[in-house]
Design a protein around this motif. Structure first.
Motif, PDB file in Angstrom:
ATOM      1  N   PRO A  41       3.621   7.962  -4.715  1.00  0.00           N
ATOM      2  CA  PRO A  41       2.651   7.234  -5.538  1.00  0.00           C
ATOM      3  C   PRO A  41       1.240   7.810  -5.493  1.00  0.00           C
ATOM      4  CG  PRO A  41       2.883   6.132  -3.460  1.00  0.00           C
ATOM      5  CD  PRO A  41       3.846   7.281  -3.416  1.00  0.00           C
ATOM      6  N   ASP A  82      -3.269   7.155  -3.147  1.00  0.00           N
ATOM      7  CA  ASP A  82      -2.484   6.055  -3.701  1.00  0.00           C
ATOM      8  C   ASP A  82      -3.468   5.048  -4.307  1.00  0.00           C
ATOM      9  OD1 ASP A  82      -0.933   3.879  -4.282  1.00  0.00           O
ATOM     10  OD2 ASP A  82       0.059   3.788  -2.323  1.00  0.00           O
ATOM     11  N   PRO A  83      -3.469   4.864  -5.627  1.00  0.00           N
ATOM     12  CA  PRO A  83      -4.426   3.935  -6.243  1.00  0.00           C
ATOM     13  C   PRO A  83      -4.352   2.530  -5.670  1.00  0.00           C
ATOM     14  CG  PRO A  83      -3.322   5.253  -7.915  1.00  0.00           C
ATOM     15  CD  PRO A  83      -2.603   5.499  -6.628  1.00  0.00           C
ATOM     16  N   ALA A  84      -3.170   2.112  -5.237  1.00  0.00           N
ATOM     17  CA  ALA A  84      -3.015   0.766  -4.692  1.00  0.00           C
ATOM     18  C   ALA A  84      -3.370   0.684  -3.216  1.00  0.00           C
ATOM     19  CB  ALA A  84      -1.575   0.293  -4.903  1.00  0.00           C
ATOM     20  N   GLN A  85      -3.537   1.836  -2.586  1.00  0.00           N
ATOM     21  CA  GLN A  85      -3.799   1.882  -1.152  1.00  0.00           C
ATOM     22  C   GLN A  85      -4.640   3.137  -0.872  1.00  0.00           C
ATOM     23  OE1 GLN A  85      -0.171   1.852   1.117  1.00  0.00           O
ATOM     24  NE2 GLN A  85      -1.134   1.033   2.946  1.00  0.00           N
TER      25      GLN A  85
END
Length: 267
Positions: A41, A82-85
């Motif tokens: 991701p 990771d855009p979400a993390q």
């Protein structure tokens, strides 16, 4: 893995060898950087950062001299997150040097003792918990990882495998490495240009020149029995081998069919 140069045990000093080492054409280091969405991701952030030997200090001040001493021509760098993390990321750097021996030298300088088995990445690689790297011809690829312990090793391997795939099959090892591999396990070989502190600071090793650059090729372990074994093995492949003693050190001179004239001093 720590981002430091290895302490290099040595058995012999080679004073004249590798003088005719061939130089590879400089490759574009950015060719080994995966596309923006190639490491899910993780996604590549911003644009590719490029440097030359003169500007690398702007990115890694304090370490640039190590790369310059191995013949750095250019480098390319990219950050994947990771855009979400956002704390889960890979910082991938590719260094193009003038000679495959220089790329091997960087690999050997970074390789820690725990990297016993070389990974099938390019001409050889190491993958740890926070850092991984490999050399491929005259390129040295380095990846640093951050984030959860559960994902870090997988992220490192994915990034390095993607870079290796972009580069294709690795070229043959340089002739000097193939020649010395006849006598010693390549896991014990360390090859580096002139030490940052000067020739006097180099550990005893196999010293010589490659394309005019002073180098050291060290083999271990460092003990009298290892010196004797290596002398005996090497004398068998030399033409007109002559043994002598100089200032209390064993000396072996002769002509290596692959490398030319050599002079070895046991230490």
């Amino acid at each position: 893995m720590r981002r430091v140069r290895s302490c290099l045990p040595a058995a012999l000093a080679l004073l004249q060898v590798l003088a005719g080492s061939a130089r590879a054409a400089t490759a574009d280091p950015a060719t080994a950087l995966p596309a923006a969405a190639a490491l899910p991701p993780l996604v590549r952030q911003a644009s590719i950062e490029r440097h030359t030997a003169e500007t690398l200090w702007e990115r890694i001040d304090g370490e640039a001299e190590l790369y310059k001493s191995h013949g750095l021509a250019a480098s390319a760098h990219a950050l994947y997150e990771d855009p979400a993390q956002p704390d889960r990321r890979i910082d991938l750097s590719v260094f193009s040097v003038a000679d495959p021996l220089g790329a091997f030298g960087l690999f050997a300088a970074f390789r820690p003792p725990e990297c016993d088995a070389v990974q099938p990445l390019g001409n050889g690689g190491c993958v740890g918990d926070y850092q991984g790297f490999f050399w491929h011809g005259n390129l040295f690829v380095l990846a640093d990882a951050a984030g959860p312990a559960a994902s870090r090793p997988g992220d490192l391997r994915q990034a390095l495998e993607a870079a290796a795939a972009l580069l294709g099959p690795p070229p043959p090892r340089p002739e000097p490495l193939r020649a010395f591999s006849r006598l010693v396990d390549t896991r014990t070989i360390r090859y580096q240009p002139q030490h940052l502190l000067g020739r006097a600071a180099l550990p005893p090793g196999l010293e010589g020149t490659a394309g005019g650059t002073p180098v050291v090729l060290s083999v271990g372990p460092c003990d009298n029995e290892a010196v004797a074994r290596t002398f005996d093995a090497y004398a068998a492949v030399l033409d007109a081998a002559v043994r002598s003693e100089r200032n209390g050190y064993r000396v072996l001179a002769g002509r290596d069919p692959a490398l030319g004239p050599v002079l070895l001093v046991g230490s």
